[in-house]
Design an enzyme around this catalytic site. Structure first.
Site, PDB file in Angstrom:
ATOM      1  CB  SER A 183      32.157  23.006  55.957  1.00  0.00           C
ATOM      2  OG  SER A 183      31.823  24.250  55.415  1.00  0.00           O
TER       3      SER A 183
ATOM      4  CG  HIS B 286      27.295  23.295  56.539  1.00  0.00           C
ATOM      5  ND1 HIS B 286      27.601  23.670  57.824  1.00  0.00           N
ATOM      6  CD2 HIS B 286      28.359  23.722  55.790  1.00  0.00           C
ATOM      7  CE1 HIS B 286      28.780  24.278  57.847  1.00  0.00           C
ATOM      8  NE2 HIS B 286      29.258  24.313  56.633  1.00  0.00           N
TER       9      HIS B 286
END
Length: 213
Positions: free
Chosen positions: A114, A139
């Site tokens: 992330s 993501h």
């Protein structure tokens, strides 16, 4: 231990009993004891370990600015082992990395997921690395909000704006086109170190440290 020497030890080191190794340095003035993170900071090494949140981000930013003031022409080495975290905290680190004069070399140890992956990719071109058994995950940003319907709509739009901005920056740092980034960040997208290099998140996989001859 001083507040500044707490760097990124936070919950992971506290879970291990809060013990930080000390090293003794000999000099003409005698002996001096450092915690290991402060000693490595003298070598221009910063650790970004654990969830990205405001307090940790402020420490990383402070260290980046300190090392720039010490020597604006010498690289800084940022070691990352993070599951991700706050976008705003991460962006404060990102903007500082781009703002300061020294190149920031990023090295993934363990995982960079992330926001951790975003910061890994944000290192200086040619100086972004992973150790061979690290993993990287990209993501779309996560968010949640409770409140009046109008406020929920406002926050939902803001998350979409953040998503678009992160995708643009990730496309810039990886060399991928924007549509590819949009598609590949739609769900959790895990990559091995070698796959992260192919994708452009890093420049190389480190098996052994290259010693200067």
């Amino acid at each position: 231990m001083s507040r500044n020497s707490y760097i990124q030890q936070s919950s992971d080191i506290q879970a291990a009993g809060g013990l930080v190794p000390m090293v003794i340095e000999q000099s003409a003035r005698g002996e001096r004891a450092y915690d290991i993170y402060s000693r490595l900071l003298k070598e221009r090494v910063i650790f970004l370990v654990g969830p990205v949140e405001d307090y940790m981000a402020n420490l990383v930013v402070a260290q980046l600015l300190f090392l720039e003031a010490e020597n604006p022409d010498k690289d800084i080495h940022l070691y990352i082992n993070s599951p991700g975290g706050s976008v705003t905290a991460g962006m404060s680190i990102y903007d500082t990395m781009q703002f300061i004069k020294p190149d920031v070399s990023t090295i993934c140890i363990g995982q960079a997921c992330s926001m951790g992956a975003f910061l890994l990719a944000a290192g200086a071109k040619g100086k972004r690395h992973c150790l061979p058994n690290s993993r990287v995950m990209i993501h779309q940003p996560l968010g949640g909000f409770q409140g009046q319907a109008t406020d929920i709509e406002i926050h939902a739009q803001e998350i979409l704006n953040i998503k678009a901005r992160l995708n643009e920056l990730l496309a810039y740092h990886t060399g991928q086109d924007l549509e590819t980034i949009k598609r590949d960040t739609e769900r959790d997208n895990f990559m091995s170190a070698s796959r992260a290099a192919e994708y452009g998140l890093i420049d190389s996989v480190y098996d052994k440290r290259q010693l200067a001859s």
